[in-house]
Design a protein around this motif. Structure first.
Motif: not given
Lengths: 278, 281
Positions: A112, A122-123, A125-128, A131, B152, B154-155
């Motif tokens: 994280e 990206r729109k 929160p979670w990662s692809t 990634e 939108l 988050y990070r």
């Protein structure tokens, strides 16, 4: 460009032209006639300093001499009162903070932490998957892939340093800035970190770090800047680690020895007082 | 079983249960950021400050008191944000003065002129009664806004919360994100005010987040857990308050506090260690 491709590109480039680390490539940042500090108190006077594409520099000086201020000038978080700081267009800088300044109780796993710096359009929160692969790749390169799901506090000092390096590398920086990367770590970790940085530099990343460790770090770097509110001297360890420069920088007399072609600094022993001679 | 189903036949209770659960979820969700950023006290102050705005606004335009309180809340949120940034030392004192003065003003206005909106007691401690459809729509709107903002950004939001300095040099607009978080916090307090109550909102910002932190080391999991715990506390607290005949906010907070004690007993020292110094920078 994927991180993997970027690393390959860097590696190929460094095979073509071996880097020297003393700063002869194109300029990344140019600091000219800068006066800077905090809350109107001037910490640095008349600083002229350039960072080149192939630079590997240690900023040394006593506490409060302006090492971190100089680093922050390069970062852009400190604005100069006078003079100019000019960055190369679209310069990508990454920063590795001092471990002491981090909130280690923050709920954060290693992956994280590394992922948070990755720029994304990206729109969600979670990662692809790509990634996550990128994170795994960079963690593998730094030898801490097995720690990806651990909490950040469960790491040793060296591992924590590697984690922040991983976070920095995910930004694919041209210039890496590190604030005291070896403070509070043991000798073997210090060696590991130094080797790691040397590898990154070999791969074409310019590196500037601050350190108070003359023998453990500074003497091993290709280029050193000594500062004490201004730039006292700049050059290779051979040129800079000399008693007059050290005295001007640290305000104390030090002796410089030569060991296996390396400079070794020792505090000059005061004359023994009241010693009994037989 | 029949006793449990009995209150559900009343429309006011259904609305109350829905708003309590959604409020718990919203406060639990946003509370994670508030606790980790060391803003618990700001949340506490802000809710008191909004009370002043609430009382003043309904004097002039009863039907627009939510709007008035919202503007007052956003204005004080941004003012607090500026004060907290400018001077680390004394920021808590400044917040204390501004927000309690606003609260005192609200109490004085209430005492002198009475109310055309929610009663004095329900504004302070929350009430199951008098929840309007407009309030439910308002709460849903704030939830959509909050979840949308967090999703939108988050990070960037995580980066700015964990490591603002490095985030700043990594292209994250830290100042803008912090201001937006303050605006969202004041809207969340406003939207949950009537069910949880001015004096108890801060507790619902903190308790679910702290319990969640005791249970996990992952930020993403903490966010989900805290929302779930907030929802559970809101739902259960509202139910109990119906039978106990006490203001809903009190029971919602007490359910949260009971959960805290249970989790503390189960996780023991490990959980406590995780939650100590959460906002240390």
């Amino acid at each position: 460009m994927s991180l993997h491709l970027w690393l390959i590109k860097l590696a190929t480039r460094s095979n073509v032209a071996r880097m020297t680390g003393t700063g002869v490539g194109p300029k990344l940042i140019e600091i000219t006639g800068v006066e800077a500090g905090y809350d109107k108190a001037v910490v640095l006077h008349d600083v002229n300093f350039h960072v080149h594409e192939d630079q590997f520099t240690g900023i040394v000086g006593p506490s409060g001499a302006g090492k971190t201020t100089l680093l922050r000038l390069l970062l852009g978080t400190v604005k100069p009162y006078a003079g100019t700081v000019t960055n190369a267009p679209d310069l990508r800088i990454a920063y590795v903070p001092q471990l002491e300044t981090v909130n280690w109780n923050f709920p954060l796993t290693v992956s994280e932490c590394v992922l948070m710096s990755r720029p994304t359009k990206r729109k969600l929160p979670w990662s692809t998957k790509p990634e996550r692969d990128e994170v795994t790749g960079v963690l593998e390169r730094l030898g801490i892939a097995q720690l990806a799901d651990r909490h950040i506090r469960d790491l040793s000092g060296g591992q924590q340093q590697r984690m922040f390096l991983a976070r920095a590398l995910l930004r694919q920086p041209q210039l890496l800035l590190l604030d005291e990367p070896t403070s509070g770590v043991d000798v073997s970790t210090r060696h590991d970190i130094l080797h790691l940085l040397a590898d990154l530099h070999e791969d074409g990343v310019a590196i500037v770090l601050t350190t108070h460790d003359l023998n453990g770090i500074a003497a091993h770097l290709p280029h050193i800047v000594c500062i004490n509110h201004r730039v006292i001297a700049e050059g290779t360890p051979k040129e800079v680690i000399t008693p007059p420069v050290l005295e001007q920088t640290f305000g104390a007399r030090m002796e410089v020895l030569e060991h296996l072609g390396m400079r070794v600094v020792v505090d000059e022993q005061p004359e023994p007082r009241g010693s009994v001679s037989n | 079983m029949e006793t449990l189903l009995e209150p559900l036949q009343y429309a006011f209770f259904q609305k109350g249960l829905l708003v309590a659960s959604l409020s718990g979820a919203l406060l639990g969700f946003i509370g994670v950021y508030i606790v980790l950023r060391g803003m618990s006290y700001i949340g506490h102050g802000l809710s008191h400050s909004i009370f002043g705005g609430f009382a003043a606004a309904q004097l002039f335009a009863a039907q627009f008191y939510i709007l008035g309180a919202g503007l007052w809340g956003i204005a004080s949120a941004l003012a607090i944000n500026t004060v907290a940034k400018k001077s680390r030392v004394g920021a808590d004192a400044a917040i204390g003065v501004i927000t309690t003065a606003s609260f005192a003003l609200g109490v004085a206005l209430f005492a002198k002129f009475g109310t055309s909106g929610p009663s004095f007691e329900s504004a302070l401690f929350g009430s199951i009664l008098g929840i309007t459809t407009e309030q439910i729509i308002g709460l849903l709107a704030v939830i959509v806004l909050t979840v949308g903002f967090v999703f939108l950004r988050y990070r960037a939001l995580l980066f700015a919360t964990f490591d603002p300095d490095v985030a700043d040099v990594s292209g994250v607009k830290v100042n803008r994100i912090e201001a937006m978080l303050m605006v969202i916090l004041s809207l969340a307090i406003l939207a949950t005010l009537t069910v949880v109550g001015v004096t108890l909102v801060a507790a619902m910002l903190v308790i679910p987040a702290v319990i969640a932190r005791m249970l996990t080391d992952s930020f993403g999991t903490m966010l989900a857990l805290s929302t779930a715990i907030g929802t559970f506390s809101g739902f259960t607290g509202m139910y109990i308050s119906y039978y106990a005949g006490v203001p809903s906010g009190t029971m919602i907070v007490l359910v949260g506090a009971t959960l805290f004690l249970i989790v503390l007993a189960v996780t023991g020292g490990r959980g406590l260690k995780r939650s100590v110094g959460l906002d240390a920078h």
